[in-house]
Scaffold this active site. Structure first.
Site, PDB file in Angstrom:
ATOM      1  N   MET A   1      58.747  66.072  57.577  1.00 16.02           N
ATOM      2  CA  MET A   1      57.908  66.778  58.449  1.00 16.02           C
ATOM      3  C   MET A   1      56.577  66.542  57.824  1.00 16.02           C
ATOM      4  O   MET A   1      56.104  67.039  57.060  1.00 16.02           O
ATOM      5  CB  MET A   1      58.637  68.465  59.062  1.00 16.02           C
ATOM      6  CG  MET A   1      59.645  68.428  59.395  1.00 16.02           C
ATOM      7  SD  MET A   1      60.132  70.856  59.638  1.00 16.02           S
ATOM      8  CE  MET A   1      60.368  70.951  57.985  1.00 16.02           C
TER       9      MET A   1
ATOM     10  N   GLY B   1      53.802  70.740  55.985  1.00 20.41           N
ATOM     11  CA  GLY B   1      54.355  69.859  54.949  1.00 20.41           C
ATOM     12  C   GLY B   1      55.745  69.919  54.642  1.00 20.41           C
ATOM     13  O   GLY B   1      55.840  70.451  53.217  1.00 20.41           O
ATOM     14  N   SER B   2      56.598  69.105  54.968  1.00 17.67           N
ATOM     15  CA  SER B   2      58.336  69.345  53.935  1.00 17.67           C
ATOM     16  C   SER B   2      58.814  68.916  54.568  1.00 17.67           C
ATOM     17  O   SER B   2      58.835  67.922  55.205  1.00 17.67           O
ATOM     18  CB  SER B   2      58.127  70.916  54.265  1.00 17.67           C
ATOM     19  OG  SER B   2      58.223  71.412  55.478  1.00 17.67           O
ATOM     20  N   ARG B   3      60.252  69.090  53.919  1.00 15.92           N
ATOM     21  CA  ARG B   3      61.458  68.647  54.343  1.00 15.92           C
ATOM     22  C   ARG B   3      62.821  69.242  54.367  1.00 15.92           C
ATOM     23  O   ARG B   3      62.574  70.334  53.939  1.00 15.92           O
ATOM     24  CB  ARG B   3      62.017  67.245  53.180  1.00 15.92           C
ATOM     25  CG  ARG B   3      61.946  67.514  51.841  1.00 15.92           C
ATOM     26  CD  ARG B   3      62.404  66.702  51.459  1.00 15.92           C
ATOM     27  NE  ARG B   3      63.523  66.005  50.929  1.00 15.92           N
ATOM     28  CZ  ARG B   3      64.063  64.886  50.458  1.00 15.92           C
ATOM     29  NH1 ARG B   3      63.089  64.320  50.017  1.00 15.92           N
ATOM     30  NH2 ARG B   3      65.529  64.223  50.024  1.00 15.92           N
TER      31      ARG B   3
END
Length: 222
Positions: free
Chosen positions: A101, A189-191
Site C-alpha cells: 500500500m 505506507g505498509s503491506r
C-alpha cells in the site's frame, strides 16, 4: 459526495488542520508579497488532501460467490506471489500473496475470508521499506489467523513500513470474521501478507492492483 473518514484518522486530521492553519494565517496577515501565502496554502492544501485520502473509510460489499473465496485485504499492488516457509504459526509451506500500500491508497484492512479468528498476535520490529521481502518477518507486524467454515486456516499479516509506525488490529481470537468487516488499519505506507494453503487457486499476478474487500484473489480448494 461525502467522504467518510476512518476513526483512526480523526484526531490526526484535526491536529494537521490546526498546524496548517497556524502556519498559513500569519503568512496571509503579515507576509508580502501575497504569492508567498498563496503558494504555501496551495502546497499544504495538497498535503492535507493526501492525508484525508489516506484515512478514507469506504464501505464495500463483495457480491460474488463467497464459498471458499479469498478476497484482497487491502488496496494496493501485488508485490509477491510465491511458495514460502511460514515460521510463526503454520510452521510449514504456504502460498504467500503480498499487497503493498502506498500513501495514495486507503489503509483500512479487510478480513480476506469468512470464518472465526483463532490466533492474533502483535510483534515489535524494525521499520524497513514495506516492499522488501524481509519486512514480513523483521518489521513491526500483527498476525491474524482465520479458520474458515470448511476448516481451512488463512494467515494474514499486517506489516509496518519505513514511514508507518503503528499497526492497529481489531481481530481477537474467538470473534467472527467477515470479508465485509475491517480487520485493522496501518498508518502511512505498509503491506499486507496473506498466507494460503498450498494448492489454493489464485486469480492475480505480481503487479496487479487490488481493491480491499472487493477483488477476488483466490479460491481455497475443498
Amino acid at each position: 459526495m461525502r467522504v467518510k473518514i476512518h476513526h483512526e484518522g480523526t484526531n490526526i486530521l484535526i491536529v494537521v488542520a490546526l498546524l496548517i492553519a497556524a502556519a498559513v494565517v500569519p503568512l496571509w496577515l503579515w507576509v508580502e508579497p501575497l504569492w508567498i501565502a498563496i503558494s504555501a496554502t496551495s502546497v499544504l492544501g495538497v498535503i492535507y488532501a493526501l492525508v484525508v485520502n489516506f484515512f478514507r473509510s469506504p464501505k464495500r460489499n463483495f457480491t460474488g460467490d463467497r464459498h471458499n473465496a479469498v478476497i484482497a485485504s487491502a488496496d494496493g499492488t501485488v508485490v509477491a506471489l510465491e511458495e514460502v516457509y511460514e515460521p510463526e504459526y503454520i510452521k510449514g509451506k504456504a502460498l504467500q500473496l503480498s499487497v503493498f500500500m502506498s500513501i495514495f491508497n486507503v489503509h483500512a484492512n479487510w478480513f480476506p475470508v469468512d470464518g472465526e479468528v483463532v490466533y492474533a498476535k502483535h510483534q515489535p520490529g524494525r521499520y524497513m521499506a514495506a516492499y522488501l521481502p524481509k519486512s514480513s518477518t523483521e518489521n513491526e507486524r500483527s498476525t491474524v489467523v482465520i479458520r474458515t467454515p470448511s476448516g481451512q486456516e488463512v494467515l494474514v499479516r499486517q506489516v509496518a513500513g519505513a514511514v508507518a509506525r503503528r499497526v492497529v488490529t481489531y481481530a481477537k481470537p474467538g470473534i467472527e470474521a467477515s470479508i465485509e468487516d475491517h480487520m485493522g488499519f496501518i498508518k502511512f505506507g505498509s503491506r499486507v501478507d496473506i498466507f494460503l494453503p498450498i494448492g489454493t487457486e489464485t486469480f492475480v499476478n505480481v503487479g496487479d492492483k487490488t481493491i480491499g474487500g472487493i477483488t477476488l484473489i483466490g479460491r481455497l480448494k475443498p
